[in-house]
Scaffold this active site. Structure first.
Site, mmCIF file in Angstrom:
data_model
loop_
_atom_site.group_PDB
_atom_site.id
_atom_site.type_symbol
_atom_site.label_atom_id
_atom_site.label_comp_id
_atom_site.label_asym_id
_atom_site.label_seq_id
_atom_site.Cartn_x
_atom_site.Cartn_y
_atom_site.Cartn_z
ATOM 1 N N TRP A 84 -5.158 8.329 0.901
ATOM 2 C CA TRP A 84 -6.451 8.811 0.391
ATOM 3 C C TRP A 84 -7.159 9.684 1.414
ATOM 4 C CZ3 TRP A 84 -6.524 9.050 -4.473
ATOM 5 C CH2 TRP A 84 -5.981 8.046 -5.271
ATOM 6 N N ASP B 164 -15.143 6.659 2.966
ATOM 7 C CA ASP B 164 -14.692 6.319 1.620
ATOM 8 C C ASP B 164 -14.440 4.809 1.613
ATOM 9 O OD1 ASP B 164 -13.269 5.825 -0.715
ATOM 10 O OD2 ASP B 164 -11.716 7.336 -0.359
ATOM 11 N N LYS C 207 -12.341 -0.020 -8.319
ATOM 12 C CA LYS C 207 -11.537 -0.969 -7.547
ATOM 13 C C LYS C 207 -12.269 -2.307 -7.471
ATOM 14 C CE LYS C 207 -8.993 2.578 -6.986
ATOM 15 N NZ LYS C 207 -8.875 3.536 -5.913
HETATM 16 C C1 LIG Z 1 -8.641 4.996 -5.862
HETATM 17 C C2 LIG Z 1 -9.121 5.630 -4.638
HETATM 18 C C3 LIG Z 1 -9.572 6.964 -4.618
HETATM 19 C C4 LIG Z 1 -9.495 7.879 -5.823
HETATM 20 O O1 LIG Z 1 -10.391 7.490 -6.798
HETATM 21 P P1 LIG Z 1 -10.529 8.321 -8.157
HETATM 22 O O2 LIG Z 1 -11.690 7.649 -8.797
HETATM 23 O O3 LIG Z 1 -9.253 8.153 -8.905
HETATM 24 O O4 LIG Z 1 -10.802 9.712 -7.819
HETATM 25 C C5 LIG Z 1 -10.048 7.472 -3.439
HETATM 26 N N1 LIG Z 1 -10.110 6.727 -2.323
HETATM 27 C C6 LIG Z 1 -9.702 5.450 -2.309
HETATM 28 C C7 LIG Z 1 -9.800 4.659 -1.049
HETATM 29 C C8 LIG Z 1 -9.185 4.852 -3.458
HETATM 30 O O5 LIG Z 1 -8.783 3.586 -3.436
#
Ligand SMILES: *Cc1c(COP(=O)(O)O)cnc(C)c1O
Length: 362
Positions: free
Chosen positions: A103, A173, A197
């Protein structure tokens, strides 16, 4: 009705009580005679929902007054672009990224479209089985921000110490560790994540940004709707927000409060993760690739070292109501995502199955 133990990495398990409440309110939300899906985002009822959600999130995380909370669309991935667009100084756009998994690698690649973006450190040399030592990473003092992915969902690693970036704002993030433990918001310039998540349904991304970082002079091609200023001024309602998703997030915030807030949540999460890691550490039948001190307590990858055996494990798990345990293709093997809403009994059922599988396949 048979609910399974759902170890999906995302979209992922939600608290059953939240789903039940939403079901009860589906046809008539609090006497409005309509579902939250059907109501105007300008209605008094929805105004109440979004304001209460923000207030609950603020109290859970201890978000100071000088931070804005935005409920946006486009997922974390759109913010891979939104972050550089909003934070880079158009006169001299510079940022430093640490890449510790897929990511942050994607975010780095996206940011490179918009300025002088430097790779400050990476753990790709060992397939992201560790987090770069933050004490050894050097940052440019004139960078507009430093970027990390605090919990790498696919590889299952987590920063247990944040980099000290001095005056340069830290952007994180937190998609896959959102609200899993207490957090000191003041250490960050921006905290953001998709909610699917650990918090709610797909379609909402939450951006928590220190007010002084909301620039008016963003990169000139930044779409108006992606400018944090636009959404901050409009209370996240410059256009129609992801209303139903925000409503579910609000319910999850209340559920977390009932678990004892982030302290309570952390205690439960540590207990759950210990059930799995203690077993993994006690056997050589399965291997957990991530370095111990960098382990995530949300996403736990493990392998047998034999692809056929892994496939058999996954099929056998499914037959017992243990779902979505297959690892991501870049790691292989298995991955148990044990987010807030995964009950301890689910982790215990998984470990029970792992033990039986070990005994019968040794
Ligand atoms: C799932 C995830 C993303 C991407 O998320 P989307 O909503 O599909 O754009 C980005 N960063 C992390 C750490 C993730 O687990």
């Amino acid at each position: 009705m048979a609910r399974v133990y759902n170890f999906s990495a995302g979209p992922a398990v939600l608290p059953e009580s939240v789903l039940q409440e939403a079901a009860n309110e589906m046809l008539d939300y609090k006497g409005t005679g309509m579902s939250v899906m059907e109501m105007s985002h300008r209605s008094a009822a929805f105004k109440g929902i979004i304001e209460e959600a923000e207030a609950d999130l603020r109290s859970l995380m201890g978000i100071p007054e000088n931070y804005k909370v935005l409920f946006l669309q486009g997922g974390a991935t759109l913010e891979f672009a939104g972050i550089p667009m909003n934070l880079l100084n158009p006169e001299n756009p510079k940022a430093d990224y640490i890449v510790s998994g897929g990511w942050s690698k994607k975010a780095f690649k996206e940011a490179k479209l918009y300025g002088d973006i430097r790779l400050a450190a990476s753990s790709e040399d060992e397939n992201f089985t560790y987090v770069p030592n933050v004490d050894e990473v050097e940052f440019r003092e004139d960078a507009d921000y430093v970027y990390i992915c605090e919990n790498e969902t696919v590889y299952g690693n987590k920063y247990h110490k944040l980099p000290n970036t001095g005056k340069v704002p830290l952007v994180a993030d937190v998609s896959s560790c959102f609200l899993s433990e207490p957090i000191d918001v003041t250490k960050y310039g921006v905290i953001y994540g998709g909610v699917q998540k650990n918090i709610g349904p797909a379609g909402v991304v939450i951006v928590i940004v220190r007010e002084d970082l909301i620039r008016e002079d963003v990169l000139p091609f930044t779409p108006n709707i992606m400018r944090w200023k636009t959404q901050a001024d409009a209370g996240s309602m410059s256009n129609t927000p992801p209303c139903y998703g925000i409503y579910i997030c609000g319910k999850v915030f209340k559920w977390i409060k009932a678990q004892g807030g982030l302290e309570g949540m952390q205690k439960i999460n540590q207990e759950k993760a210990a059930v799995l890691y203690d077993y993994l550490d006690s056997t050589d039948f399965y291997q957990a690739p991530v370095r111990k001190e960098d382990r995530s307590i949300m996403n736990v990858p493990f392998v047998t070292g034999n692809a056929d055996l892994d496939a058999e494990f996954v099929a056998g798990a499914k037959a017992r109501g243990i779902e979505n345990i297959k690892g991501h293709r870049s790691v292989g093997g298995m991955r148990a995502s044990i987010y807030n809403a995964m009950p301890k009994a689910g982790v215990e059922a998984l470990v029970e199955y792992m033990k039986e599988f070990e005994t019968s396949h040794r």
